[in-house]
Design an enzyme around this catalytic site. Sequence first.
Site, PDB file in Angstrom:
ATOM      1  N   HIS A   1       2.955  -4.913  -1.325  1.00  0.00           N
ATOM      2  CA  HIS A   1       2.002  -3.934  -1.873  1.00  0.00           C
ATOM      3  C   HIS A   1       2.587  -3.305  -3.137  1.00  0.00           C
ATOM      4  O   HIS A   1       3.807  -3.172  -3.261  1.00  0.00           O
ATOM      5  CB  HIS A   1       1.708  -2.835  -0.845  1.00  0.00           C
TER       6      HIS A   1
ATOM      7  N   GLU B   1       2.815  -0.273  -4.282  1.00  0.00           N
ATOM      8  CA  GLU B   1       3.680   0.898  -4.134  1.00  0.00           C
ATOM      9  C   GLU B   1       5.043   0.511  -3.570  1.00  0.00           C
ATOM     10  O   GLU B   1       6.080   0.998  -4.037  1.00  0.00           O
ATOM     11  CB  GLU B   1       3.031   1.943  -3.205  1.00  0.00           C
TER      12      GLU B   1
ATOM     13  N   CYS C   1      -1.935   2.631   1.395  1.00  0.00           N
ATOM     14  CA  CYS C   1      -2.171   2.294   2.802  1.00  0.00           C
ATOM     15  C   CYS C   1      -1.149   3.043   3.674  1.00  0.00           C
ATOM     16  O   CYS C   1      -0.188   3.614   3.161  1.00  0.00           O
ATOM     17  CB  CYS C   1      -2.031   0.783   2.989  1.00  0.00           C
TER      18      CYS C   1
ATOM     19  N   CYS D   1       2.538   2.042   2.985  1.00  0.00           N
ATOM     20  CA  CYS D   1       3.098   2.611   1.761  1.00  0.00           C
ATOM     21  C   CYS D   1       3.250   4.128   1.881  1.00  0.00           C
ATOM     22  O   CYS D   1       4.211   4.703   1.361  1.00  0.00           O
ATOM     23  CB  CYS D   1       2.235   2.231   0.570  1.00  0.00           C
TER      24      CYS D   1
HETATM   25 ZN   LIG Z   1       0.334  -0.405   0.930  1.00  0.00          ZN
END
Ligand SMILES: [Zn+2]
Length: 152
Positions: A50, A52, A80, A83
């Site tokens: 992801h 981040e 999410c 993260c």
């Molecule tokens: Zn994430």
Amino acid sequence: MEKFMKRAVELAVENVENGGQPFGAVLVKDGEIVSEGVNELHIKHDVSGHAELLAIRRAQEKLQLNDLSGFTMYASGMPCPMCFAAMNFVGVDKAYYCATLDEAKAVGLDKSAIIYEDLQKPEEKRTFLMGHMKLADEMQNPMKLWKKKMDR
Ligand SMILES: [Zn+2]
């Protein structure tokens, strides 16, 4: 700082143009971008790819730090739960996001919303099963071992 959010959104747009999901993130300290990331799930089979998390990983590697206090995350979409947790674990001060969970849901990216909703429920009502399993006592207990080492 709007320029950092603009950069995160720009990264997300580029990522979509390159075949990826619409997520970009920049990690900032003292008014400077330290690292950036985009969602790389289309490149690698790695759930942690992801935007981040990759920005965090790059900043940690670059600065050789396990504590990113003083940093601010700018994410093109609401982070999410994975993260969110990573930012907390590593001590990022705060995060700003542009696209909301509803906006992500509207384009079929609904997993974050589902997980956040699930986390609101009591453990036994969640859709994802995570149960406590106690083992017999004859095994060495890693928690007690850790405590013993820390007490030395
Ligand atoms: Zn994430």
